[in-house]
Scaffold this motif. Structure first.
Motif, PDB file in Angstrom:
ATOM      1  N   LEU A   1      36.425  35.057  25.577  1.00 53.63           N
ATOM      2  CA  LEU A   1      36.247  34.114  26.685  1.00 53.63           C
ATOM      3  C   LEU A   1      36.294  34.844  28.019  1.00 53.63           C
ATOM      4  CD1 LEU A   1      38.571  31.236  25.415  1.00 53.63           C
ATOM      5  CD2 LEU A   1      36.075  31.231  25.430  1.00 53.63           C
ATOM      6  N   PRO A   2      35.175  34.903  28.748  1.00 49.97           N
ATOM      7  CA  PRO A   2      35.147  35.639  30.026  1.00 49.97           C
ATOM      8  C   PRO A   2      36.191  35.166  31.029  1.00 49.97           C
ATOM      9  CG  PRO A   2      32.921  35.079  29.325  1.00 49.97           C
ATOM     10  CD  PRO A   2      33.855  34.354  28.402  1.00 49.97           C
ATOM     11  N   GLU A   3      36.418  33.849  31.087  1.00 51.18           N
ATOM     12  CA  GLU A   3      37.367  33.337  32.081  1.00 51.18           C
ATOM     13  C   GLU A   3      38.802  33.751  31.766  1.00 51.18           C
ATOM     14  OE1 GLU A   3      36.489  29.833  29.201  1.00 51.18           O
ATOM     15  OE2 GLU A   3      35.483  31.617  30.020  1.00 51.18           O
ATOM     16  N   ILE A   4      39.123  33.900  30.486  1.00 49.41           N
ATOM     17  CA  ILE A   4      40.458  34.375  30.104  1.00 49.41           C
ATOM     18  C   ILE A   4      40.559  35.882  30.320  1.00 49.41           C
ATOM     19  CG2 ILE A   4      42.130  34.569  28.228  1.00 49.41           C
ATOM     20  CD1 ILE A   4      41.714  31.714  29.226  1.00 49.41           C
ATOM     21  N   ALA A   5      39.493  36.589  29.954  1.00 48.10           N
ATOM     22  CA  ALA A   5      39.487  38.041  30.133  1.00 48.10           C
ATOM     23  C   ALA A   5      39.642  38.423  31.601  1.00 48.10           C
ATOM     24  CB  ALA A   5      38.190  38.620  29.569  1.00 48.10           C
ATOM     25  N   ALA A   6      39.062  37.615  32.497  1.00 49.17           N
ATOM     26  CA  ALA A   6      39.154  37.905  33.932  1.00 49.17           C
ATOM     27  C   ALA A   6      40.595  37.893  34.418  1.00 49.17           C
ATOM     28  CB  ALA A   6      38.330  36.887  34.715  1.00 49.17           C
ATOM     29  N   LYS A   7      41.438  37.106  33.753  1.00 46.85           N
ATOM     30  CA  LYS A   7      42.845  37.025  34.123  1.00 46.85           C
ATOM     31  C   LYS A   7      43.695  38.063  33.381  1.00 46.85           C
ATOM     32  CE  LYS A   7      42.487  32.014  34.877  1.00 46.85           C
ATOM     33  NZ  LYS A   7      42.932  30.677  34.397  1.00 46.85           N
ATOM     34  N   LYS A   8      43.405  38.250  32.093  1.00 46.84           N
ATOM     35  CA  LYS A   8      44.269  39.100  31.267  1.00 46.84           C
ATOM     36  C   LYS A   8      43.833  40.563  31.227  1.00 46.84           C
ATOM     37  CE  LYS A   8      45.939  35.494  28.087  1.00 46.84           C
ATOM     38  NZ  LYS A   8      46.128  35.121  26.663  1.00 46.84           N
ATOM     39  N   ALA A   9      42.541  40.813  31.357  1.00 47.34           N
ATOM     40  CA  ALA A   9      42.029  42.195  31.303  1.00 47.34           C
ATOM     41  C   ALA A   9      40.934  42.377  32.343  1.00 47.34           C
ATOM     42  CB  ALA A   9      41.509  42.493  29.895  1.00 47.34           C
ATOM     43  N   PRO A  10      41.278  42.229  33.617  1.00 48.96           N
ATOM     44  CA  PRO A  10      40.255  42.220  34.680  1.00 48.96           C
ATOM     45  C   PRO A  10      39.491  43.524  34.844  1.00 48.96           C
ATOM     46  CG  PRO A  10      42.469  42.338  35.607  1.00 48.96           C
ATOM     47  CD  PRO A  10      42.636  42.056  34.157  1.00 48.96           C
ATOM     48  N   ASP A  11      40.046  44.618  34.369  1.00 52.39           N
ATOM     49  CA  ASP A  11      39.378  45.909  34.537  1.00 52.39           C
ATOM     50  C   ASP A  11      38.468  46.275  33.360  1.00 52.39           C
ATOM     51  OD1 ASP A  11      40.680  46.290  36.979  1.00 52.39           O
ATOM     52  OD2 ASP A  11      42.435  47.180  35.996  1.00 52.39           O
ATOM     53  N   SER A  12      38.445  45.418  32.346  1.00 54.24           N
ATOM     54  CA  SER A  12      37.649  45.722  31.163  1.00 54.24           C
ATOM     55  C   SER A  12      36.192  45.321  31.363  1.00 54.24           C
ATOM     56  CB  SER A  12      38.210  44.989  29.944  1.00 54.24           C
ATOM     57  OG  SER A  12      37.350  45.150  28.827  1.00 54.24           O
ATOM     58  N   LYS A  13      35.290  46.162  30.880  1.00 62.28           N
ATOM     59  CA  LYS A  13      33.857  45.879  30.977  1.00 62.28           C
ATOM     60  C   LYS A  13      33.372  44.952  29.855  1.00 62.28           C
ATOM     61  CE  LYS A  13      32.679  50.259  33.239  1.00 62.28           C
ATOM     62  NZ  LYS A  13      31.885  51.511  33.148  1.00 62.28           N
ATOM     63  N   ILE A  14      34.120  44.886  28.745  1.00 61.96           N
ATOM     64  CA  ILE A  14      33.622  44.093  27.613  1.00 61.96           C
ATOM     65  C   ILE A  14      34.563  42.956  27.194  1.00 61.96           C
ATOM     66  CG2 ILE A  14      32.278  46.024  26.719  1.00 61.96           C
ATOM     67  CD1 ILE A  14      34.401  46.243  24.456  1.00 61.96           C
ATOM     68  N   ALA A  15      35.801  42.954  27.661  1.00 63.51           N
ATOM     69  CA  ALA A  15      36.698  41.846  27.322  1.00 63.51           C
ATOM     70  C   ALA A  15      36.047  40.536  27.744  1.00 63.51           C
ATOM     71  CB  ALA A  15      38.040  42.014  28.017  1.00 63.51           C
ATOM     72  N   GLY A  16      36.149  39.534  26.866  1.00 65.98           N
ATOM     73  CA  GLY A  16      35.491  38.256  27.098  1.00 65.98           C
ATOM     74  C   GLY A  16      34.092  38.193  26.532  1.00 65.98           C
ATOM     75  N   HIS A  17      33.567  39.346  26.128  1.00 61.16           N
ATOM     76  CA  HIS A  17      32.189  39.417  25.620  1.00 61.16           C
ATOM     77  C   HIS A  17      32.119  40.152  24.276  1.00 61.16           C
ATOM     78  CE1 HIS A  17      30.725  38.003  29.526  1.00 61.16           C
ATOM     79  NE2 HIS A  17      31.599  38.833  30.069  1.00 61.16           N
ATOM     80  N   CYS A  18      33.235  40.291  23.587  1.00 61.25           N
ATOM     81  CA  CYS A  18      33.248  41.046  22.333  1.00 61.25           C
ATOM     82  C   CYS A  18      32.496  40.297  21.242  1.00 61.25           C
ATOM     83  CB  CYS A  18      34.682  41.317  21.890  1.00 61.25           C
ATOM     84  SG  CYS A  18      35.593  42.387  23.020  1.00 61.25           S
ATOM     85  N   ASN A  19      31.762  41.042  20.435  1.00 59.68           N
ATOM     86  CA  ASN A  19      31.048  40.442  19.302  1.00 59.68           C
ATOM     87  C   ASN A  19      31.493  41.023  17.959  1.00 59.68           C
ATOM     88  OD1 ASN A  19      29.650  42.970  19.402  1.00 59.68           O
ATOM     89  ND2 ASN A  19      28.105  42.056  20.765  1.00 59.68           N
ATOM     90  N   VAL A  20      32.277  42.088  18.001  1.00 58.78           N
ATOM     91  CA  VAL A  20      32.906  42.661  16.813  1.00 58.78           C
ATOM     92  C   VAL A  20      34.411  42.557  17.002  1.00 58.78           C
ATOM     93  CG1 VAL A  20      33.278  44.744  15.429  1.00 58.78           C
ATOM     94  CG2 VAL A  20      31.002  44.254  16.375  1.00 58.78           C
ATOM     95  N   LEU A  21      35.073  41.834  16.112  1.00 60.31           N
ATOM     96  CA  LEU A  21      36.509  41.614  16.232  1.00 60.31           C
ATOM     97  C   LEU A  21      37.213  42.275  15.051  1.00 60.31           C
ATOM     98  CD1 LEU A  21      36.502  37.856  17.341  1.00 60.31           C
ATOM     99  CD2 LEU A  21      36.371  39.911  18.755  1.00 60.31           C
ATOM    100  N   VAL A  22      38.089  43.220  15.376  1.00 58.89           N
ATOM    101  CA  VAL A  22      38.812  43.979  14.356  1.00 58.89           C
ATOM    102  C   VAL A  22      40.268  43.548  14.376  1.00 58.89           C
ATOM    103  CG1 VAL A  22      39.480  46.274  13.562  1.00 58.89           C
ATOM    104  CG2 VAL A  22      37.215  45.902  14.578  1.00 58.89           C
ATOM    105  N   PHE A  23      40.738  43.056  13.230  1.00 58.02           N
ATOM    106  CA  PHE A  23      42.073  42.473  13.143  1.00 58.02           C
ATOM    107  C   PHE A  23      43.082  43.497  12.623  1.00 58.02           C
ATOM    108  CE2 PHE A  23      38.959  39.089  12.843  1.00 58.02           C
ATOM    109  CZ  PHE A  23      39.406  38.228  13.833  1.00 58.02           C
ATOM    110  N   PRO A  24      44.350  43.344  13.005  1.00 56.56           N
ATOM    111  CA  PRO A  24      45.339  44.381  12.678  1.00 56.56           C
ATOM    112  C   PRO A  24      45.716  44.458  11.211  1.00 56.56           C
ATOM    113  CG  PRO A  24      46.376  42.528  13.797  1.00 56.56           C
ATOM    114  CD  PRO A  24      44.910  42.304  13.886  1.00 56.56           C
ATOM    115  N   ASP A  25      45.523  43.370  10.471  1.00 60.38           N
ATOM    116  CA  ASP A  25      45.836  43.396   9.042  1.00 60.38           C
ATOM    117  C   ASP A  25      45.086  42.265   8.345  1.00 60.38           C
ATOM    118  OD1 ASP A  25      47.361  40.958   9.237  1.00 60.38           O
ATOM    119  OD2 ASP A  25      49.093  42.127   9.880  1.00 60.38           O
ATOM    120  N   LEU A  26      45.211  42.232   7.016  1.00 57.82           N
ATOM    121  CA  LEU A  26      44.456  41.269   6.220  1.00 57.82           C
ATOM    122  C   LEU A  26      44.979  39.847   6.381  1.00 57.82           C
ATOM    123  CD1 LEU A  26      42.018  41.587   4.408  1.00 57.82           C
ATOM    124  CD2 LEU A  26      43.536  41.743   2.442  1.00 57.82           C
TER     125      LEU A  26
END
Length: 339
Positions: free
Chosen positions: A258-283
């Protein structure tokens, strides 16, 4: 624009690949074989007891015209396969008698057919609890033993293509989730490899540029715990493995998509809010989130798709439909062999 599943089916139809279906004592696989012939997506091979397959098809009104059936005990190629298995497993001390016994298993037999060049890949879909009753481990083990991982990859993994009903999400409505079916609790090195491998799968199957979000319960240091530090470390390792890959972590799920959430939580990231591959920490996370997305958001889940192997193998959920098996056969058909 055609959705990703339509693209995969269309490409598979042009290739004419032979795909083994291992759970031939399950009517869903016989129906999938019938559909593969009707659609022309692939050339199905039902592997098992030929007489039992024909009987089961008749009982369920399934037409197997055009479907190849290979009997694991009566095939004229049995000695060829025994010799091949002994060669492939000679470092493990495989004897001809052990190979003959192993080849009675339809998954092991199918993997051997692939290694012999008699099929392109194999799909293990569903399963009959009163029959072969393969679990994930017994479906996957032959691929690990005979195919092995591709060059430069130590960790085989699995992913799902998630086709969302609304194209605003991900890449034209598509996410790829990993790992959702193979590695229970990967360490940082394994998680990094899973990220890089899944990005390649995304590019190969979906066609867009992967933007990888390493999912956590923390975003950019908002919390601290060893389970979070694993994701932070994995992100750094993935960037080292693939410096040109767009990857960000650690990110909470909302900050990743979500771009609007990423703007608050990770404002310096170029791809946060726009990820299309999601890698989870465990099964626990990966498997649960794919099912939640499928059931609550109405997404189409294609997979699990094994990745990082030298030959195509797909392990389809026990709750799958015949159409799910067809779709995974299409993915197997378009997945290229690796060295």
């Amino acid at each position: 624009m055609a959705n990703v599943l339509e693209q995969i089916r269309a490409k598979a139809k042009t290739l004419g690949k032979k795909i083994c279906l291992t759970e031939s004592d399950d009517p869903r696989n016989l129906k999938a074989a019938e559909k593969l012939v009707q659609t022309g997506y692939a050339k199905p091979i039902l592997v098992g007891d030929a007489d039992a397959i024909v009987k089961l098809a008749a009982e369920n009104g399934i037409n197997l015209d055009g479907v190849e059936i290979v009997d694991v005990e009566k095939t004229p190629d049995l000695q060829k396969y025994i010799d091949l298995v002994c060669e492939l497993r000679k470092k493990k001390g495989m004897t001809p008698e052990q190979a003959r016994t192993a080849l009675k298993d339809t998954c092991f037999f199918s993997a051997t057919m692939v290694m012999a060049g008699d099929a392109h890949g194999y799909v293990s879909g569903g399963g009959n609890p009163k029959g072969y009753n393969h679990n994930t481990a017994s479906k996957t083990r032959p691929a690990l033993q005979l195919f092995k991982t591709a060059s430069g990859i130590k960790t085989a993994s699995s992913c799902f293509i998630m086709q969302m009903p609304d194209t605003k999400w991900g890449y034209n409505g598509v996410f790829v989730y990993a790992d959702c079916g193979m590695n229970i609790n990967p360490n940082a090195d394994q998680l990094a490899e899973i990220a890089v491998t899944t990005a390649k799968t995304f590019k190969d199957l979906v066609g867009g540029e992967p933007k990888v979000g390493m999912i956590s319960c923390s975003t950019k240091g908002s919390a601290h715990d060893p389970i979070i530090e694993k994701v932070v470390e994995a992100t750094a390792k993935a960037k080292a493995l693939a410096p040109d890959l767009a990857i960000e972590g650690e990110l909470q799920f909302d900050a990743a998509i979500l771009p609007e959430i990423a703007a608050k939580k990770a404002p310096d990231s170029k791809i946060a809010g726009h990820c299309n591959v999601l890698v989870f920490p465990d099964l626990n996370c990966g498997n649960s989130i794919y099912k939640a997305t499928e059931r609550l958001a109405g997404a189409t889940a294609i997979g699990p798709l094994a990745q990082g192997l030298r030959r195509p193998f797909m392990d389809v959920s026990r709750g799958c439909s015949a159409d799910d098996i067809v779709d995974c056969a299409c993915v197997a058909a378009i997945t290229e062999w690796a060295d």
